[in-house]
Design an enzyme around this catalytic site. Structure first.
Site, short mmCIF file in Angstrom:
data_model
loop_
_atom_site.label_atom_id
_atom_site.label_comp_id
_atom_site.label_asym_id
_atom_site.label_seq_id
_atom_site.Cartn_x
_atom_site.Cartn_y
_atom_site.Cartn_z
N CYS A 87 5.16 -19.56 -19.13
CA CYS A 87 3.95 -19.14 -18.42
C CYS A 87 2.92 -20.27 -18.41
O CYS A 87 3.09 -21.24 -17.68
CB CYS A 87 3.41 -17.85 -19.03
SG CYS A 87 2.20 -17.00 -18.00
N HIS A 196 8.09 -14.14 -19.80
CA HIS A 196 7.91 -14.38 -21.24
C HIS A 196 9.14 -13.93 -22.04
O HIS A 196 9.21 -12.78 -22.49
CB HIS A 196 6.69 -13.60 -21.74
CG HIS A 196 5.38 -14.19 -21.35
ND1 HIS A 196 4.62 -14.95 -22.21
CD2 HIS A 196 4.69 -14.14 -20.19
CE1 HIS A 196 3.51 -15.34 -21.60
NE2 HIS A 196 3.54 -14.86 -20.37
N GLU A 198 9.83 -14.56 -25.06
CA GLU A 198 9.49 -14.25 -26.45
C GLU A 198 9.10 -12.80 -26.64
O GLU A 198 9.04 -12.32 -27.78
CB GLU A 198 8.36 -15.18 -26.94
CG GLU A 198 6.96 -14.84 -26.47
CD GLU A 198 6.65 -15.32 -25.06
OE1 GLU A 198 5.46 -15.35 -24.71
OE2 GLU A 198 7.59 -15.67 -24.32
#
Length: 234
Positions: A87, A196, A198
């Site tokens: 991002c 994302h 994660e």
């Protein structure tokens, strides 16, 4: 000893701790790196996390791209070290000219947050080789400036050389040209993406999947891919 992956914190980073946790869940050792330093602390790979570094002043990622530690990050990337930008980190990689093109305000002019389907277009990079080419995965997406742009010549080169790492599926959430969600460099060690990963590494905390709510862990293999590359080099 587990591979050590550095996570750079800039002023305004929001997802640095999430990236550290993802690295730990994947089996690596996260190492906190500070934007104002010139020391990579001997890490084996680097993650530039999401957020709003330096408040997105000037352009998202523009000021971070010239932060002190980026001189070392750019040199490490050019030497072949795996570098991932997520991002805002993707925006930093573009502003640092480690990846081509640019990222602008979403076409609908609004911040977006959703579980996003993406297709793995290039499964031959340091960060994607544990996926199958063409595999569709679900990763959370949250951004206001995620529209990927490039001139026609650059787009032709990206498509012709297989440098599109990820592509949006189902819906283009931000107006990115060619539905581009992420890129890789020619060497395959630098990857940037707007979604994302994660936030999709641990059951109970990921995106909703057909099997169960919040069960998605499709992002975990991005981190384990890099760990496998590092281990293979030892």
């Amino acid at each position: 000893m587990p591979a050590r992956i550095g996570v750079v914190t800039f002023p305004g980073s929001l997802d640095d701790r999430d990236a550290q946790r993802a690295i730990r869940i994947a089996g690596g050792e996260p190492v906190a790196l500070w934007h104002g330093d010139h020391d990579l602390q001997g890490v084996d790979a680097i993650v530039l996390p999401g957020g709003f570094s330096y408040g997105d002043y000037l352009r998202p990622g523009a000021i971070s791209a010239i932060a002190p530690i980026m001189a070392e990050v750019i040199a490490a990337a050019n030497s072949g070290m795996p570098v991932l930008g997520i991002c805002n980190g993707f925006q930093v990689l573009v502003e640092a000219h480690l990846l081509p093109g640019g990222l602008i305000r979403n076409a609908h002019q609004q911040f977006i947050c959703r579980d996003q389907r993406i297709v793995v277009e290039n499964a031959d990079t340091a960060w994607t080789h544990e996926y199958a080419p063409g595999e569709e995965i679900v990763i959370p997406l949250k951004n206001a400036d995620g529209g990927y742009i490039a001139n026609d010549e650059t787009l032709k080169r990206l498509e012709g050389e297989g440098l599109v790492a990820f592509r949006y599926a189902g819906v283009n959430p931000n107006g990115s040209l060619n539905d581009i969600a992420g890129l890789t460099n020619e060497r395959g060690n630098v990857v940037g993406l707007m979604p994302h990963p994660e936030h999709a590494v641990e059951p109970g905390f990921g995106p909703d999947m057909p099997e169960a709510m919040r069960s998605g862990v499709d992002g975990l293999r991005i981190f384990s891919s890099a760990l496998a590359v590092i281990t293979a080099r030892v």
